[in-house]
Scaffold this motif. Structure first.
Motif: not given
Length: 214
Positions: A154-156, A186-193, A195-202
């Motif tokens: 999870x993001x948390x 933690x002041x800011x959070x950014x995810x970098x995507x 070509x790996x499978x996404x969390x939803x697909x996994x």
């Protein structure tokens, strides 16, 4: 054992300030590890005043776990025995809990030449003995629904890990009382995507596999 860094590690005392969760999933078995603050005592056998509340919180939560593992530094204890460690082990052994297994796990055994009379001997750095400990814990697993999704972090959880990594570096580079008085957030959070499978697909694949078992 969990395959990733989940908490800060440093040579300083009181590095762990709060309970940290790590999860190991192998086959149909899931083990949840709770890393608690160290049970630091003064030579008198009583806790330091400034961390008394933290230690009392650890003692209150001890009976919540299926397996209790006491880990200590083998080299430090054998070269300079610490009576506080002995008293801690005596206390753990004297307070029986029929529903809980209690283990003594001695770390940094790669630094010890004579290894006789050691219990569960492991080297976190080199991995020695870790498989034996893992096998034992898997055998102690209780049959019940898993608490954690093995494929999704999870993001948390990722945010908490990032905070632990930063705190580890603070403890490494800043000394004396300064790192303990720093409150980092933690002041800011950014995810970098990629070509790996996404969390939803996994997640979808994981639930589909579970459905296929029944």
């Amino acid at each position: 054992m969990v395959g990733a860094k989940v908490s800060a590690v440093s040579r300083k005392t009181n590095t762990t300030t709060h309970e940290v969760l790590g999860v190991m999933t192998k086959g149909k078995t899931q083990i949840r590890f709770f890393d608690t603050p160290g049970l630091m005592l003064k030579k008198s056998g009583f806790p330091h005043k400034d961390i008394k509340a933290r230690i009392e919180s650890v003692w209150r939560s001890i009976d919540l776990y299926d397996v209790l593992i006491v880990i200590f530094d083998a080299q430090r204890h054998l070269t300079k025995p610490d009576s506080r460690v002995v008293r801690l082990m005596e206390k753990m052994g004297s307070e029986a809990n029929p529903s809980q297994k209690r283990l003594l796990c001695i770390n940094k055994v790669d630094l010890i030449e004579k290894k006789k009379d050691l219990c569960f001997t492991i080297s976190g750095l080199k991995g020695a003995g870790v498989k034996d400990l893992t096998k034992y814990l898997m055998e102690q697993a209780v049959k019940r629904p898993w608490d954690e999704d093995p494929l999704i972090m999870s993001e948390e959880v990722m945010k908490n890990i990032s905070l632990e990594v930063v705190r580890e570096k603070l403890l490494h580079y800043i000394h004396q009382e300064i790192p303990y008085g720093i409150d980092h957030r933690l002041m800011d959070w950014k995810e970098l995507h990629d070509d790996k499978p996404t969390q939803d697909s996994r997640r979808k694949e994981w639930f589909q596999n579970r459905a296929n078992r029944y």
